[in-house]
Design an enzyme around this catalytic site. Structure first.
Site, PDB file in Angstrom:
ATOM      1  N   CYS A   1       0.816  -1.228   0.000  1.00 61.91           N
ATOM      2  CA  CYS A   1       0.000   0.000   0.000  1.00 61.91           C
ATOM      3  C   CYS A   1       0.848   1.276   0.000  1.00 61.91           C
ATOM      4  O   CYS A   1       0.522   2.237  -0.703  1.00 61.91           O
ATOM      5  CB  CYS A   1      -0.978  -0.011   1.171  1.00 61.91           C
ATOM      6  SG  CYS A   1      -0.266  -0.551   2.723  1.00 61.91           S
TER       7      CYS A   1
ATOM      8  N   HIS B   1      -2.338   6.697   4.129  1.00 64.34           N
ATOM      9  CA  HIS B   1      -0.883   6.801   4.272  1.00 64.34           C
ATOM     10  C   HIS B   1      -0.423   8.126   3.654  1.00 64.34           C
ATOM     11  O   HIS B   1      -0.684   8.407   2.471  1.00 64.34           O
ATOM     12  CB  HIS B   1      -0.185   5.653   3.534  1.00 64.34           C
ATOM     13  CG  HIS B   1      -0.380   4.305   4.159  1.00 64.34           C
ATOM     14  ND1 HIS B   1      -0.939   4.097   5.401  1.00 64.34           N
ATOM     15  CD2 HIS B   1      -0.041   3.062   3.697  1.00 64.34           C
ATOM     16  CE1 HIS B   1      -0.953   2.798   5.673  1.00 64.34           C
ATOM     17  NE2 HIS B   1      -0.416   2.156   4.656  1.00 64.34           N
TER      18      HIS B   1
HETATM   19  P1  NAP Z   1      -5.883  -9.008   8.696  1.00 60.19           P
HETATM   20  O1  NAP Z   1      -6.872  -7.982   9.126  1.00 60.19           O
HETATM   21  O2  NAP Z   1      -5.000  -9.615   9.722  1.00 60.19           O
HETATM   22  O3  NAP Z   1      -6.704 -10.194   7.945  1.00 60.19           O
HETATM   23  C1  NAP Z   1      -6.082 -11.402   7.574  1.00 60.19           C
HETATM   24  C2  NAP Z   1      -7.087 -12.374   6.964  1.00 60.19           C
HETATM   25  O4  NAP Z   1      -6.393 -13.607   6.679  1.00 60.19           O
HETATM   26  C3  NAP Z   1      -8.246 -12.743   7.900  1.00 60.19           C
HETATM   27  O5  NAP Z   1      -9.412 -12.961   7.154  1.00 60.19           O
HETATM   28  C4  NAP Z   1      -7.780 -14.064   8.512  1.00 60.19           C
HETATM   29  O6  NAP Z   1      -8.861 -14.904   8.927  1.00 60.19           O
HETATM   30  C5  NAP Z   1      -7.047 -14.682   7.341  1.00 60.19           C
HETATM   31  N1  NAP Z   1      -6.062 -15.647   7.824  1.00 60.19           N
HETATM   32  C6  NAP Z   1      -5.086 -15.460   8.753  1.00 60.19           C
HETATM   33  N2  NAP Z   1      -4.398 -16.613   8.957  1.00 60.19           N
HETATM   34  C7  NAP Z   1      -4.966 -17.535   8.164  1.00 60.19           C
HETATM   35  C8  NAP Z   1      -4.748 -18.940   7.961  1.00 60.19           C
HETATM   36  N3  NAP Z   1      -3.773 -19.595   8.595  1.00 60.19           N
HETATM   37  N4  NAP Z   1      -5.534 -19.591   7.083  1.00 60.19           N
HETATM   38  C9  NAP Z   1      -6.525 -18.940   6.414  1.00 60.19           C
HETATM   39  N5  NAP Z   1      -6.804 -17.625   6.579  1.00 60.19           N
HETATM   40  C10 NAP Z   1      -6.030 -16.931   7.446  1.00 60.19           C
HETATM   41  O7  NAP Z   1      -4.913  -8.454   7.568  1.00 60.19           O
HETATM   42  P2  NAP Z   1      -5.196  -7.320   6.439  1.00 60.19           P
HETATM   43  O8  NAP Z   1      -4.703  -6.017   6.884  1.00 60.19           O
HETATM   44  O9  NAP Z   1      -6.583  -7.462   5.958  1.00 60.19           O
HETATM   45  O10 NAP Z   1      -4.185  -7.778   5.303  1.00 60.19           O
HETATM   46  C11 NAP Z   1      -4.448  -8.874   4.432  1.00 60.19           C
HETATM   47  C12 NAP Z   1      -3.335  -8.966   3.390  1.00 60.19           C
HETATM   48  O11 NAP Z   1      -3.339  -7.782   2.601  1.00 60.19           O
HETATM   49  C13 NAP Z   1      -1.942  -9.071   4.010  1.00 60.19           C
HETATM   50  O12 NAP Z   1      -1.149  -9.926   3.219  1.00 60.19           O
HETATM   51  C14 NAP Z   1      -1.432  -7.635   3.968  1.00 60.19           C
HETATM   52  O13 NAP Z   1      -0.042  -7.549   3.940  1.00 60.19           O
HETATM   53  C15 NAP Z   1      -2.062  -7.127   2.687  1.00 60.19           C
HETATM   54  N6  NAP Z   1      -2.307  -5.682   2.620  1.00 60.19           N
HETATM   55  C16 NAP Z   1      -2.926  -5.016   3.644  1.00 60.19           C
HETATM   56  C17 NAP Z   1      -3.178  -3.646   3.522  1.00 60.19           C
HETATM   57  C18 NAP Z   1      -3.864  -2.836   4.609  1.00 60.19           C
HETATM   58  O14 NAP Z   1      -3.946  -1.613   4.453  1.00 60.19           O
HETATM   59  N7  NAP Z   1      -4.367  -3.437   5.678  1.00 60.19           N
HETATM   60  C19 NAP Z   1      -2.795  -2.975   2.362  1.00 60.19           C
HETATM   61  C20 NAP Z   1      -2.184  -3.687   1.324  1.00 60.19           C
HETATM   62  C21 NAP Z   1      -1.942  -5.033   1.466  1.00 60.19           C
HETATM   63  P3  NAP Z   1      -9.384 -14.944  10.467  1.00 60.19           P
HETATM   64  O15 NAP Z   1     -10.148 -13.687  10.728  1.00 60.19           O
HETATM   65  O16 NAP Z   1     -10.253 -16.157  10.469  1.00 60.19           O
HETATM   66  O17 NAP Z   1      -8.164 -15.074  11.323  1.00 60.19           O
END
Ligand code: NAP
Length: 350
Positions: free
Chosen positions: A146, A239
């Site tokens: 991001c 950001h």
């Molecule tokens: P998050 O809020 O921690 O969500 C993670 C998701 O992955 C949840 O749905 C979680 O399910 C699932 N998950 C975690 N462990 C798992 C497993 N072992 N098996 C299957 N599912 C699993 O993270 P996020 O911020 O949404 O980010 C998600 C991805 O996008 C990451 O790779 C991050 O680097 C990327 N990203 C994030 C942003 C941002 O601004 N947040 C921006 C760009 C890219 P449960 O709820 O069931 O645990």
């Protein structure tokens, strides 16, 4: 266009919730499958998720059953939008591509593979052709980190006209960028943290692929040196980035830079994609803008805001750049990539 079924992997997370929100009433896509970790699977969505959006959970999704991420019973989903944690994204995304599904990912895992497109489509949509070199019956496409997204959007536009030599970027990143529950409130309230693991490396490499040129089916990386410093600050969404740029040859004037950025019309306009703004960058003239709370959500969080464009005493110019990290920096960017895919390769969808 006929609506096609799509799935959301990591549907309960910060990015996953944005997918659910953005796909409600989407003119081309309909969510037919959702999956997350074992903690959530087997529950209905409203019981599994800690919903943090300002809109309600869409009615049809709140009672939908959350599946495991290894489920083959995907209810006809042809695209998977992935907001999976990077600890599982590598294997899971490949599993679905092998099954013939088109996976559009936010995770870091596949971004730098030679045959996988890393897209800010307003800058490099033609890189989507890399999917033709993938071995699966489906495919994987990615959007960048991001914080890399926003300064690369700006640098990508300038670099098309005047070749860039160096970029220095210092970020002030929102806490939603760390997912939910993310960084403990005790660590961030009234505070700033000058470290985000892995972020600087991504900001220094991913833009070189995005600004690279596709030649004979291979992306030749841009010859630009990037130095970055990442900070987490007590902001919910958006950001903010202090960006300095030098050019290889005689630099443009500040007025020319501003004109180039604000007149840049998205090359996606010709495809009539539902999420694509005509002008992906706006230049603000107020001396204290852009600001995360006021400006990150502009045009549904799809437009990158730029302000304070001025001369620098070391670089050729400097400016402040802002974007919405869970929208243009994540879920909305992926939805746009899905629209591009559907529009350019309609024959791949039944
Ligand atoms: P998050 O809020 O921690 O969500 C993670 C998701 O992955 C949840 O749905 C979680 O399910 C699932 N998950 C975690 N462990 C798992 C497993 N072992 N098996 C299957 N599912 C699993 O993270 P996020 O911020 O949404 O980010 C998600 C991805 O996008 C990451 O790779 C991050 O680097 C990327 N990203 C994030 C942003 C941002 O601004 N947040 C921006 C760009 C890219 P449960 O709820 O069931 O645990």
């Amino acid at each position: 266009m006929k609506k096609i079924g799509v799935g959301v992997l990591g549907a309960t997370g910060a990015v996953g919730q944005r997918f659910i929100q953005l796909l409600e009433n989407h003119p081309w896509f309909e969510v037919v499958f959702i999956a997350a970790s074992q903690k959530s699977s087997g529950k209905i969505y409203e019981k599994a998720v800690k919903w943090k959006q300002t809109t309600s959970i869409p009615k049809n999704i709140s009672t939908m059953l959350v599946s495991n991420v290894d489920s083959k019973n995907i209810n006809g989903a042809q695209i998977m939008f992935s907001g999976l944690d990077s600890s599982v994204a590598e294997e899971v995304e490949k599993f679905y591509a092998e099954m013939g599904v088109f996976v559009i990912s936010n995770s870091k895992n596949h971004r730098m593979y030679e045959n996988i497109p890393l897209l800010i489509p307003e800058i490099n949509y033609e890189h989507i052709k890399l999917i033709e070199k993938q071995p699966w019956s489906g495919a994987i496409m990615t959007n960048p980190n991001c914080s890399a997204t926003f300064f690369t959007m700006v640098a990508g536009v300038l670099n098309k006209r005047w070749k860039i030599k160096n970029i220095n970027v210092v970020t002030m990143q929102a806490i939603s960028g760390a997912g939910y529950p993310g960084i403990p409130s005790y660590d961030i309230l009234g505070n700033a943290v000058p470290y985000i693991g892995g972020e600087e490396e991504k900001m220094e490499t991913e833009p070189l692929k995005i600004m690279g040129e596709l030649k004979d089916g291979v992306v030749e990386f841009a010859d630009i040196t990037i130095s970055s410093q990442a900070n987490r600050v007590a902001v919910i969404d958006g950001h903010l980035e202090s960006v300095s740029i030098s050019f290889k040859e005689t630099p443009p004037t500040i007025e020319e830079i501003i004109r180039e950025l604000e007149s840049y019309e998205s090359p996606l306009s010709k495809f009539n994609l539902p999420s694509a703004p005509k002008y992906p960058i706006r230049v603000m003239k107020e001396e204290d803008r852009p600001q995360p709370r006021l400006d990150a959500g502009f045009e549904n969080g799809m437009v990158t805001s730029v302000g304070r464009v001025r001369k620098d005493s070391i670089f050729d110019c400097k400016m402040t750049v802002l974007g919405h990290n869970t929208l243009k920096g994540a879920a909305a960017a992926a939805v746009l990539n899905g629209e591009l895919l559907y529009s350019l390769y309609p024959e791949k969808f039944k």
